[in-house]
Structures are given as C-alpha cells and as structure tokens.
Design an enzyme around this catalytic site. Structure first.
Site, PDB file in Angstrom:
ATOM      1  N   ASN A 239     -28.761  24.260  24.547  1.00 30.66           N
ATOM      2  CA  ASN A 239     -29.260  22.954  24.107  1.00 30.66           C
ATOM      3  C   ASN A 239     -28.169  21.942  24.430  1.00 30.66           C
ATOM      4  O   ASN A 239     -27.172  21.862  23.720  1.00 30.66           O
ATOM      5  CB  ASN A 239     -29.539  22.997  22.590  1.00 30.66           C
ATOM      6  CG  ASN A 239     -29.869  21.616  22.042  1.00 30.66           C
ATOM      7  OD1 ASN A 239     -30.191  20.695  22.784  1.00 30.66           O
ATOM      8  ND2 ASN A 239     -29.792  21.473  20.723  1.00 30.66           N
ATOM      9  N   TRP A 240     -28.386  21.202  25.504  1.00 30.20           N
ATOM     10  CA  TRP A 240     -27.338  20.274  25.952  1.00 30.20           C
ATOM     11  C   TRP A 240     -27.243  19.027  25.069  1.00 30.20           C
ATOM     12  O   TRP A 240     -26.288  18.289  25.161  1.00 30.20           O
ATOM     13  CB  TRP A 240     -27.604  19.848  27.398  1.00 30.20           C
ATOM     14  CG  TRP A 240     -27.395  20.933  28.415  1.00 30.20           C
ATOM     15  CD1 TRP A 240     -27.077  22.249  28.189  1.00 30.20           C
ATOM     16  CD2 TRP A 240     -27.481  20.790  29.843  1.00 30.20           C
ATOM     17  NE1 TRP A 240     -26.965  22.922  29.382  1.00 30.20           N
ATOM     18  CE2 TRP A 240     -27.204  22.051  30.417  1.00 30.20           C
ATOM     19  CE3 TRP A 240     -27.777  19.726  30.696  1.00 30.20           C
ATOM     20  CZ2 TRP A 240     -27.207  22.270  31.799  1.00 30.20           C
ATOM     21  CZ3 TRP A 240     -27.780  19.941  32.068  1.00 30.20           C
ATOM     22  CH2 TRP A 240     -27.499  21.199  32.611  1.00 30.20           C
ATOM     23  N   LYS A 241     -28.254  18.778  24.272  1.00 22.53           N
ATOM     24  CA  LYS A 241     -28.308  17.566  23.430  1.00 22.53           C
ATOM     25  C   LYS A 241     -28.138  16.320  24.309  1.00 22.53           C
ATOM     26  O   LYS A 241     -28.563  16.318  25.458  1.00 22.53           O
ATOM     27  CB  LYS A 241     -27.251  17.626  22.330  1.00 22.53           C
ATOM     28  CG  LYS A 241     -27.235  18.961  21.592  1.00 22.53           C
ATOM     29  CD  LYS A 241     -26.460  18.891  20.315  1.00 22.53           C
ATOM     30  CE  LYS A 241     -26.356  20.278  19.717  1.00 22.53           C
ATOM     31  NZ  LYS A 241     -25.873  20.274  18.351  1.00 22.53           N
TER      32      LYS A 241
ATOM     33  N   HIS B   3     -35.498  20.601  15.780  1.00 26.45           N
ATOM     34  CA  HIS B   3     -34.044  20.723  15.641  1.00 26.45           C
ATOM     35  C   HIS B   3     -33.586  19.914  14.431  1.00 26.45           C
ATOM     36  O   HIS B   3     -34.126  18.846  14.155  1.00 26.45           O
ATOM     37  CB  HIS B   3     -33.357  20.229  16.926  1.00 26.45           C
ATOM     38  CG  HIS B   3     -31.914  20.605  16.970  1.00 26.45           C
ATOM     39  ND1 HIS B   3     -30.951  19.900  16.279  1.00 26.45           N
ATOM     40  CD2 HIS B   3     -31.266  21.631  17.579  1.00 26.45           C
ATOM     41  CE1 HIS B   3     -29.767  20.481  16.482  1.00 26.45           C
ATOM     42  NE2 HIS B   3     -29.939  21.525  17.273  1.00 26.45           N
TER      43      HIS B   3
ATOM     44  N   GLU C 162     -31.170  18.029  13.971  1.00 25.01           N
ATOM     45  CA  GLU C 162     -30.765  16.646  14.274  1.00 25.01           C
ATOM     46  C   GLU C 162     -31.994  15.741  14.373  1.00 25.01           C
ATOM     47  O   GLU C 162     -31.949  14.566  13.999  1.00 25.01           O
ATOM     48  CB  GLU C 162     -29.943  16.627  15.574  1.00 25.01           C
ATOM     49  CG  GLU C 162     -28.561  17.240  15.356  1.00 25.01           C
ATOM     50  CD  GLU C 162     -27.927  17.864  16.584  1.00 25.01           C
ATOM     51  OE1 GLU C 162     -28.370  17.595  17.713  1.00 25.01           O
ATOM     52  OE2 GLU C 162     -26.966  18.643  16.392  1.00 25.01           O
TER      53      GLU C 162
ATOM     54  N   GLU D 262     -31.128  28.153  12.589  1.00 18.44           N
ATOM     55  CA  GLU D 262     -29.892  27.402  12.777  1.00 18.44           C
ATOM     56  C   GLU D 262     -29.446  26.828  11.435  1.00 18.44           C
ATOM     57  O   GLU D 262     -29.919  25.763  11.017  1.00 18.44           O
ATOM     58  CB  GLU D 262     -30.124  26.248  13.751  1.00 18.44           C
ATOM     59  CG  GLU D 262     -30.556  26.697  15.135  1.00 18.44           C
ATOM     60  CD  GLU D 262     -30.153  25.675  16.189  1.00 18.44           C
ATOM     61  OE1 GLU D 262     -29.400  26.059  17.080  1.00 18.44           O
ATOM     62  OE2 GLU D 262     -30.559  24.504  16.099  1.00 18.44           O
TER      63      GLU D 262
ATOM     64  N   GLY E 247     -22.387  22.763  15.321  1.00 23.40           N
ATOM     65  CA  GLY E 247     -21.348  21.859  15.804  1.00 23.40           C
ATOM     66  C   GLY E 247     -20.142  21.764  14.896  1.00 23.40           C
ATOM     67  O   GLY E 247     -19.303  20.884  15.054  1.00 23.40           O
TER      68      GLY E 247
ATOM     69  N   SER F  93     -22.666  27.179  16.255  1.00 19.96           N
ATOM     70  CA  SER F  93     -21.304  27.538  16.665  1.00 19.96           C
ATOM     71  C   SER F  93     -21.208  28.947  17.244  1.00 19.96           C
ATOM     72  O   SER F  93     -20.229  29.658  17.024  1.00 19.96           O
ATOM     73  CB  SER F  93     -20.321  27.348  15.506  1.00 19.96           C
ATOM     74  OG  SER F  93     -20.293  25.991  15.111  1.00 19.96           O
TER      75      SER F  93
ATOM     76  N   GLY G 234     -25.438  25.231  21.477  1.00 23.47           N
ATOM     77  CA  GLY G 234     -25.157  23.810  21.709  1.00 23.47           C
ATOM     78  C   GLY G 234     -23.888  23.639  22.522  1.00 23.47           C
ATOM     79  O   GLY G 234     -23.873  23.804  23.742  1.00 23.47           O
ATOM     80  N   GLY G 235     -22.787  23.342  21.833  1.00 25.49           N
ATOM     81  CA  GLY G 235     -21.513  23.020  22.497  1.00 25.49           C
ATOM     82  C   GLY G 235     -21.126  23.983  23.605  1.00 25.49           C
ATOM     83  O   GLY G 235     -20.734  23.555  24.704  1.00 25.49           O
TER      84      GLY G 235
HETATM   85  C1  PEP Z   1     -27.580  23.487  18.319  1.00 24.88           C
HETATM   86  O1  PEP Z   1     -27.458  22.293  18.143  1.00 24.88           O
HETATM   87  O2  PEP Z   1     -28.687  23.960  18.589  1.00 24.88           O
HETATM   88  C2  PEP Z   1     -26.378  24.313  18.183  1.00 24.88           C
HETATM   89  C3  PEP Z   1     -26.539  25.578  17.917  1.00 24.88           C
HETATM   90  O3  PEP Z   1     -25.166  23.684  18.342  1.00 24.88           O
HETATM   91  P1  PEP Z   1     -23.710  24.357  18.354  1.00 24.88           P
HETATM   92  O4  PEP Z   1     -23.804  25.625  19.152  1.00 24.88           O
HETATM   93  O5  PEP Z   1     -22.816  23.342  19.003  1.00 24.88           O
HETATM   94  O6  PEP Z   1     -23.342  24.626  16.938  1.00 24.88           O
END
Ligand code: PEP
Length: 251
Positions: free
Chosen positions: A9-11, A96, A98, A168, A174, A214, A235-236
C-alpha cells in the site's frame, strides 16, 4: 484453498516517475524469485495505468487504494470502480483506517464501495482493526467483529468469498510497533470464526486474511508462520523494492 498474498500500500507517496521506477524494480525482482505468494502493489490513482504498462500481470497484481461509493456522475474528484478497472487494476483497498479516520468512511459508505468493486470484478482488500484504546480496554475483538458485520454481512456467501481481509491494528500502522505474532494469530483465528459462524467453514477456510501494521522483513517470517495469517498488507516497507521483496520471500 486460500491464497497467501503480500500486497503493498503505497499510500500518498511517490511521484509518477518514482512510482513507475519502483514498480519496475519490484517486477524485475520477482523474475528472480519463486514467490510462494501472490504479490500485489496498490498505488495512487494517477499511477495505475502507467504502472500497468510496465509490470507482468501474471507475476504482479495491481490495485487502487480506494474507489468511489457511486457509479458515475457529478462527484468531482472521485474515481469510480469502473475507472479503476479500466486502467488494468484488479484489486482495491477499501476501509483503510486512514480513510475511516480522515475521510469519515462509515460502514454504510463502505458497503457501497464493496458492492461497486465486486460489480466491477475488482477484488476488495477490506481493512479492519482496532485503535490502541480498544486494544487496551479489551474490546478489540468486539470492535473488529462489528466492523465486519456492519460493512460486509449483507453480502451473499458467493460475494463474500471474493474478498480479501486485512487485519490492521491502527496502533501498529506506521508506528514501528508491530502486533506480536501471537496477537495477530489470536485476531485472525477470531475473524475466521466470525466468518464461519455466518457463512460456514468452507468460506471461512478459503478467505485470505492479511496482517498489516509495521510489517517488515525482520518480523514477516514469524507473522506468516502463524496458521491463520495468510500474508501482509505492507505500507512503509513497500516503498523500497528490497524491503518489499524481503517480505515477499518470507513465505
Ligand atoms: C498500511 O497502512 O496498510 C500499513 C500496514 O502501513 P505500515 O506497514 O507502514 O504500518
């Protein structure tokens, strides 16, 4: 049998050039590994079509990070499920945290989005998860159950079977703070039971439930080793081809 999936997930990250470069790098890297899971990248709307031109769809799936809750028309700035499909994408992240938190996405809105995604043959990666307070006050299982029931339990068993779920925990997204593999397993097994109680064992056993929050190369192996963890939403760590591949190869 349910699939193992690692989805990025590049956001709201990368310019178009950077994003196409990253997609090419992941696509190249996949040529050299025998991935034991399906691999997907979910990218900003602007990147969907150009990224579709540089990846091998047999090896790397493509998805959007959201879609509209209406079919078409006077909804300035929105992107519909049919528009997403027309780029070559086959997945869409929905719900999601966010989007729930910053854009007020409710269960009612998410129902519309899920229905439109399914009507357009997109596979929703549907996100659920509790906030820290709910984890700490012990209501986390009830919270996640309600998120599933409220947005998804109007679906037929046939439609529900087309979904991928992503647990999640919001406190892990994040933050660098990952759920332990035992915390993830507890929740994933619980989610599978919630699905079983509504749709039966076969649907529950065939639903892929990803962990997100994470996840990185150093913790992916332990998480993915758990029986009810079928992969990750990343994500990251998906913004760097090497670390993303470190997670893909954790299976
Ligand atoms: C996400 O936003 O879907 C996610 C899992 O982010 P991160 O891996 O950065 O915690």
């Amino acid at each position: 049998m349910r699939k193992n999936i690692v989805a990025g997930n590049w956001k709201m990250n990368t310019t178009l050039n950077e994003g196409v470069g990253l997609a090419k790098d992941v696509n190249e890297a996949l040529k050299n590994v025998d991935a034991k899971c399906d691999v997907v990248i979910c990218v900003p709307f602007t990147h969907l079509y150009p990224v579709a031109q540089v990846i091998d769809p047999a090896k790397l799936g493509l998805g959007a990070e959201n879609c509209a809750d209406h079919t078409k028309g006077a909804y300035t700035g929105e992107v519909s499920a049919s528009m997403v499909v027309s780029t070559g994408a086959t997945y869409v992240i929905l719900g999601h945290s966010e989007r729930r938190q910053y854009y007020g996405e409710t269960a009612e809105i998410l129902k519309q989005k899920v229905n439109l995604a399914l009507e357009n043959n997109l596979t929703p990666i549907f996100c659920i998860g509790e906030v820290l307070e709910q984890r700490e006050n012990g209501t986390y299982l009830d919270v996640v159950k309600a998120q599933i029931e409220d947005a998804l339990f109007d679906l037929s068993a046939e439609d529900f079977s087309k979904l991928v779920l992503a647990y999640e925990p919001v406190w892990a997204i994040g933050t660098g703070k990952t759920a332990t593999d035992d915390q993830a397993q507890e929740m994933h097994a619980f989610i599978r039971k919630v699905i079983e109680d509504k749709y039966g064992k076969e649907v529950a056993e065939n639903t892929s439930i990803l962990y997100g929050g994470s996840c990185k190369p150093s913790n992916a192996k332990a998480l993915f080793a758990k029986p009810d963890v079928d992969g990750g939403l990343i994500g990251g760590a998906s913004l760097d081809a090497e670390s993303f591949m470190g997670i893909v190869t954790a299976f």
